[in-house]
Design a protein around this motif. Structure first.
Motif, PDB file in Angstrom:
ATOM      1  N   ASN A  60       0.751  -1.397  -0.003  1.00 11.93           N
ATOM      2  CA  ASN A  60       0.009  -0.006  -0.041  1.00 11.93           C
ATOM      3  C   ASN A  60       0.746   1.464   0.126  1.00 11.93           C
ATOM      4  OD1 ASN A  60      -2.510  -1.463   0.073  1.00 11.93           O
ATOM      5  ND2 ASN A  60      -2.056  -1.894   2.180  1.00 11.93           N
ATOM      6  N   ASN A  61       1.971   1.249   0.412  1.00  9.26           N
ATOM      7  CA  ASN A  61       2.816   2.456   0.449  1.00  9.26           C
ATOM      8  C   ASN A  61       3.692   2.901  -0.550  1.00  9.26           C
ATOM      9  OD1 ASN A  61       1.642   2.406   3.034  1.00  9.26           O
ATOM     10  ND2 ASN A  61       3.388   2.512   4.236  1.00  9.26           N
ATOM     11  N   SER A  62       3.819   4.111  -0.759  1.00  9.72           N
ATOM     12  CA  SER A  62       5.079   4.498  -1.674  1.00  9.72           C
ATOM     13  C   SER A  62       6.142   5.076  -0.842  1.00  9.72           C
ATOM     14  CB  SER A  62       4.376   5.874  -2.437  1.00  9.72           C
ATOM     15  OG  SER A  62       5.514   6.458  -3.305  1.00  9.72           O
ATOM     16  N   ILE A  63       7.033   4.089  -0.847  1.00 10.03           N
ATOM     17  CA  ILE A  63       8.231   3.873   0.064  1.00 10.03           C
ATOM     18  C   ILE A  63       9.488   4.631  -0.693  1.00 10.03           C
ATOM     19  CG2 ILE A  63       9.707   2.466   1.214  1.00 10.03           C
ATOM     20  CD1 ILE A  63       7.426   0.288   1.101  1.00 10.03           C
ATOM     21  N   LEU A  64      10.194   5.376   0.019  1.00  9.23           N
ATOM     22  CA  LEU A  64      11.266   6.116  -0.629  1.00  9.23           C
ATOM     23  C   LEU A  64      12.690   5.445  -0.023  1.00  9.23           C
ATOM     24  CD1 LEU A  64      10.331   9.915  -0.496  1.00  9.23           C
ATOM     25  CD2 LEU A  64      10.043   8.334  -2.406  1.00  9.23           C
ATOM     26  N   TRP A  71      15.119  13.418   3.849  1.00 12.40           N
ATOM     27  CA  TRP A  71      13.991  13.422   3.026  1.00 12.40           C
ATOM     28  C   TRP A  71      14.490  14.503   1.710  1.00 12.40           C
ATOM     29  CZ3 TRP A  71      10.132   9.986   3.234  1.00 12.40           C
ATOM     30  CH2 TRP A  71       9.965   9.314   4.351  1.00 12.40           C
ATOM     31  N   SER A  72      15.699  15.099   1.944  1.00 10.42           N
ATOM     32  CA  SER A  72      15.889  15.912   0.795  1.00 10.42           C
ATOM     33  C   SER A  72      16.921  15.135  -0.119  1.00 10.42           C
ATOM     34  CB  SER A  72      16.780  17.178   1.149  1.00 10.42           C
ATOM     35  OG  SER A  72      17.651  17.100   1.988  1.00 10.42           O
ATOM     36  N   ASN A  73      17.442  14.113   0.475  1.00 12.09           N
ATOM     37  CA  ASN A  73      18.156  13.337  -0.297  1.00 12.09           C
ATOM     38  C   ASN A  73      17.694  11.890  -0.714  1.00 12.09           C
ATOM     39  OD1 ASN A  73      20.748  14.957  -0.454  1.00 12.09           O
ATOM     40  ND2 ASN A  73      21.074  14.145   1.647  1.00 12.09           N
ATOM     41  N   VAL A  74      16.793  12.039  -1.831  1.00 14.95           N
ATOM     42  CA  VAL A  74      15.998  10.951  -2.261  1.00 14.95           C
ATOM     43  C   VAL A  74      16.761  10.063  -3.377  1.00 14.95           C
ATOM     44  CG1 VAL A  74      13.725  10.337  -3.439  1.00 14.95           C
ATOM     45  CG2 VAL A  74      13.838  12.084  -1.727  1.00 14.95           C
ATOM     46  N   LEU A  75      17.103   8.941  -3.156  1.00 16.98           N
ATOM     47  CA  LEU A  75      17.532   8.230  -4.182  1.00 16.98           C
ATOM     48  C   LEU A  75      16.628   7.329  -4.967  1.00 16.98           C
ATOM     49  CD1 LEU A  75      20.131   6.585  -1.626  1.00 16.98           C
ATOM     50  CD2 LEU A  75      20.762   8.183  -3.283  1.00 16.98           C
ATOM     51  N   ALA A  76      15.489   6.881  -4.569  1.00 22.03           N
ATOM     52  CA  ALA A  76      14.758   6.109  -5.187  1.00 22.03           C
ATOM     53  C   ALA A  76      13.212   5.966  -4.529  1.00 22.03           C
ATOM     54  CB  ALA A  76      15.049   4.420  -5.056  1.00 22.03           C
ATOM     55  N   LEU A 102      24.716  12.864  -6.182  1.00 22.29           N
ATOM     56  CA  LEU A 102      24.691  12.226  -4.765  1.00 22.29           C
ATOM     57  C   LEU A 102      24.715  10.488  -5.101  1.00 22.29           C
ATOM     58  CD1 LEU A 102      23.449  11.862  -1.868  1.00 22.29           C
ATOM     59  CD2 LEU A 102      21.045  11.896  -2.839  1.00 22.29           C
ATOM     60  N   SER A 103      24.031  10.254  -6.113  1.00 20.01           N
ATOM     61  CA  SER A 103      24.280   8.541  -6.578  1.00 20.01           C
ATOM     62  C   SER A 103      25.568   8.274  -6.861  1.00 20.01           C
ATOM     63  CB  SER A 103      23.283   8.256  -7.518  1.00 20.01           C
ATOM     64  OG  SER A 103      21.853   8.581  -7.314  1.00 20.01           O
ATOM     65  N   ARG A 104      26.178   9.261  -7.416  1.00 11.82           N
ATOM     66  CA  ARG A 104      27.696   8.717  -7.902  1.00 11.82           C
ATOM     67  C   ARG A 104      28.402   8.945  -6.742  1.00 11.82           C
ATOM     68  NH1 ARG A 104      26.260  11.952 -12.450  1.00 11.82           N
ATOM     69  NH2 ARG A 104      26.851  13.798 -11.574  1.00 11.82           N
ATOM     70  N   ASP A 105      28.221   9.976  -5.847  1.00  7.70           N
ATOM     71  CA  ASP A 105      29.161   9.840  -4.550  1.00  7.70           C
ATOM     72  C   ASP A 105      28.856   8.838  -3.719  1.00  7.70           C
ATOM     73  OD1 ASP A 105      30.302  12.277  -5.424  1.00  7.70           O
ATOM     74  OD2 ASP A 105      28.939  13.503  -4.167  1.00  7.70           O
ATOM     75  N   LEU A 106      27.658   8.294  -3.526  1.00 10.49           N
ATOM     76  CA  LEU A 106      27.311   7.216  -2.656  1.00 10.49           C
ATOM     77  C   LEU A 106      27.759   5.966  -3.240  1.00 10.49           C
ATOM     78  CD1 LEU A 106      25.685   6.199  -0.359  1.00 10.49           C
ATOM     79  CD2 LEU A 106      23.523   5.837  -1.863  1.00 10.49           C
ATOM     80  N   SER A 107      27.469   5.647  -4.417  1.00  9.67           N
ATOM     81  CA  SER A 107      28.105   4.268  -4.854  1.00  9.67           C
ATOM     82  C   SER A 107      29.616   4.219  -4.661  1.00  9.67           C
ATOM     83  CB  SER A 107      27.582   4.047  -6.586  1.00  9.67           C
ATOM     84  OG  SER A 107      28.216   5.038  -7.371  1.00  9.67           O
ATOM     85  N   GLN A 108      30.521   5.379  -5.014  1.00 16.11           N
ATOM     86  CA  GLN A 108      31.955   5.293  -4.474  1.00 16.11           C
ATOM     87  C   GLN A 108      32.357   4.988  -3.360  1.00 16.11           C
ATOM     88  OE1 GLN A 108      33.956   5.488  -7.050  1.00 16.11           O
ATOM     89  NE2 GLN A 108      35.772   5.107  -5.671  1.00 16.11           N
ATOM     90  N   LEU A 109      31.335   5.699  -2.407  1.00 12.62           N
ATOM     91  CA  LEU A 109      31.671   5.589  -0.956  1.00 12.62           C
ATOM     92  C   LEU A 109      31.419   4.145  -0.459  1.00 12.62           C
ATOM     93  CD1 LEU A 109      30.061   8.820   0.316  1.00 12.62           C
ATOM     94  CD2 LEU A 109      32.571   8.188   0.302  1.00 12.62           C
TER      95      LEU A 109
END
Length: 196
Positions: A60-64, A71-76, A102-109
């Motif tokens: 039922n939920n639209s999960i982030l 909440w200002s760093n939404v990935l998906a 953000l995604s590029r930084d996160l995947s590298q980290l």
């Protein structure tokens, strides 16, 4: 809303057929495993999540997916670029990260093992407490899941996540399937037993 954080292990890289951004995945929660939780008043108790706890929320939920519960760093978003499902181990996720800084930084980290934890935020809808001489135990039976999070702050040690791809054309790491089976085998003995 309560938040729970888990250790991410076994970071791996595999091909992303789209060639855009990275694909990350793993478990945001593991079932039937007790862990120590310290509340805001400093009291400790043991907590575990039972299979089916996320079932209604997943329907039922639209999960982030967020970075660090921000909440200002939404990935998906579920059913857009993220899949979430319960299996025998726990709450399994896979995210096709957007091609953002953000995604590029996160995947590298994550690939370098610097950021290696996972978390979720949910409202508890149904739970059971057991108070014994050995301590207090909380069984989470139904959770109104709102978000999962990649974060550098650990709590539950039993979950995992991985970087599955970074830039297109990188080889599949075949060790992941072997490691995934090891995780399933390790925790399957606790399934439906509620053992500590």
């Amino acid at each position: 809303m309560e938040q729970r954080t888990f250790q991410i292990r076994n970071l791996q890289v595999r091909d992303n057929s789209s060639g855009k951004g990275a694909t990350i995945g793993g478990y945001a929660a593991v079932f039937n495993q007790y862990t120590t939780i310290r509340d805001r008043w400093g009291d400790e108790f043991q907590e575990q999540i039972v299979p089916g706890a996320f079932e209604e929320a997943l329907e039922n939920n639209s999960i982030l997916a967020l970075y660090n519960h921000d909440w200002s760093n939404v990935l998906a978003r579920k059913d857009v670029n993220m899949t979430l499902q319960e299996d025998d181990v726990g709450l399994k996720f896979e995210i096709n990260l957007p091609d953002t800084q953000l995604s590029r930084d996160l995947s590298q980290l994550m690939a370098e093992g610097i950021v290696n934890q996972c978390s979720f935020g949910a409202y508890v809808k149904k739970n059971e407490w057991k108070f014994t001489e050995d301590g207090d135990f909380r069984i989470l039976q139904e959770l109104d899941l709102r978000e999962i999070t990649i974060t550098p702050i650990p709590a539950y040690p039993q979950t995992n996540a991985e970087v599955r791809s970074v830039k297109g054309d990188q080889p599949v790491d075949k060790n992941w399937e072997k490691r995934k089976q090891e995780i399933i085998n390790k925790y399957s003995k606790y399934t439906n037993k509620g053992d500590m």
